[in-house]
Scaffold this active site. Sequence first.
Site, mmCIF file in Angstrom:
data_model
loop_
_atom_site.group_PDB
_atom_site.id
_atom_site.type_symbol
_atom_site.label_atom_id
_atom_site.label_comp_id
_atom_site.label_asym_id
_atom_site.label_seq_id
_atom_site.Cartn_x
_atom_site.Cartn_y
_atom_site.Cartn_z
ATOM 1 N N LYS A 112 8.131 2.193 4.796
ATOM 2 C CA LYS A 112 7.465 2.875 5.896
ATOM 3 C C LYS A 112 8.469 3.731 6.655
ATOM 4 C CE LYS A 112 3.222 1.283 5.634
ATOM 5 N NZ LYS A 112 2.023 2.147 5.547
ATOM 6 N N LYS A 219 -7.852 2.530 -1.793
ATOM 7 C CA LYS A 219 -8.005 1.185 -1.257
ATOM 8 C C LYS A 219 -9.472 0.797 -1.344
ATOM 9 C CE LYS A 219 -4.069 1.877 1.810
ATOM 10 N NZ LYS A 219 -3.524 1.917 3.182
#
Length: 331
Positions: A112, A219
């Site tokens: 991240k 997703k």
Amino acid sequence: MTEDAPLPPLAEILASARVVALPLATRFRGVDVREAVLFEGPEGWTEFSPFAEYDDREAATWLAAAIDFGWMPQPAPVRSEVRVNATVPAVDAASVPAVLARYDGCRTAKVKVAEQGQRLADDVARVRAVRAAMGPEGRLRLDANGAWNLDEAEHAVHALAEFDLEYVEQPCGTVEELAELRRRVTYMGVPIAADESVRKAADPLAVARAGAADLLVVKAQPLGGVRRALEIVAAAGLPAVVSSALDTSVGLSMGAALAAALPDLDYDCGLGTAALFAADVAAPGLRPVAGVLPVGRVAPDVALLREHEASVDRQDWWLQRLSRCHAVLAE
């Protein structure tokens, strides 16, 4: 709902619904505790866990996915296990080895970056630490969650390209910015992946039509379920990576079903995120072993459901939210 996935009565869903609050081992996406609703359908247990800030209409798509997974047979798998990546939150560089140690045998790490309140120098230090820990053969990808503007993204890719990046996920927020950034950095050989531009878009295929990405991150819950996600990938005509939405092991089994059903799967998937949890609803949880997850449904452990039951007010909040989303789907 589609004709082949009829909407079950709300009472049928609520009859088995359990709301859990699971502590995270490392703060991620701004939270220390992940809440979710689990309930059981004819096909098995399923999960509804849209992030708290999403409105009812967006969250209703997550409920559609949960119902599809719990009430309908899923597409036939073409693989029995899925290779997964480690996920490194926006921690300081010194904390990287401890985070990676939670992922058994993963050859790929997603890092991240662009965390609010941090600087590019923090990202560089974190990515350098991951590359050092993974070695030259490790695969390293970045995720900015759309936080950079176009010029910031170009500057960041230049600063981070030395670490041999597999791709950069959602460096900018808009399809137009992604397309221009991809044009600017093509000569560097750094592919661009789209996540939010798919799962949060009114038209999830716009990014593919615009030539704004080299691959898609999909997703299951945010896209409305396994079958809907498969349709999007097929229509886009781009390689896909399956990722989680910080699901419990029940939700991760939905993601694994999606990854298992993709005709082609050239990338390790972001489904190892149970390793970020300090507790889970299944024993054992769906955590990577030798870098892979098995494909198959997961049933929660009754004792763990009881141990991690959310507070009464949070149970009320979630069940009211579920009821509102059910009403949206009923429209």
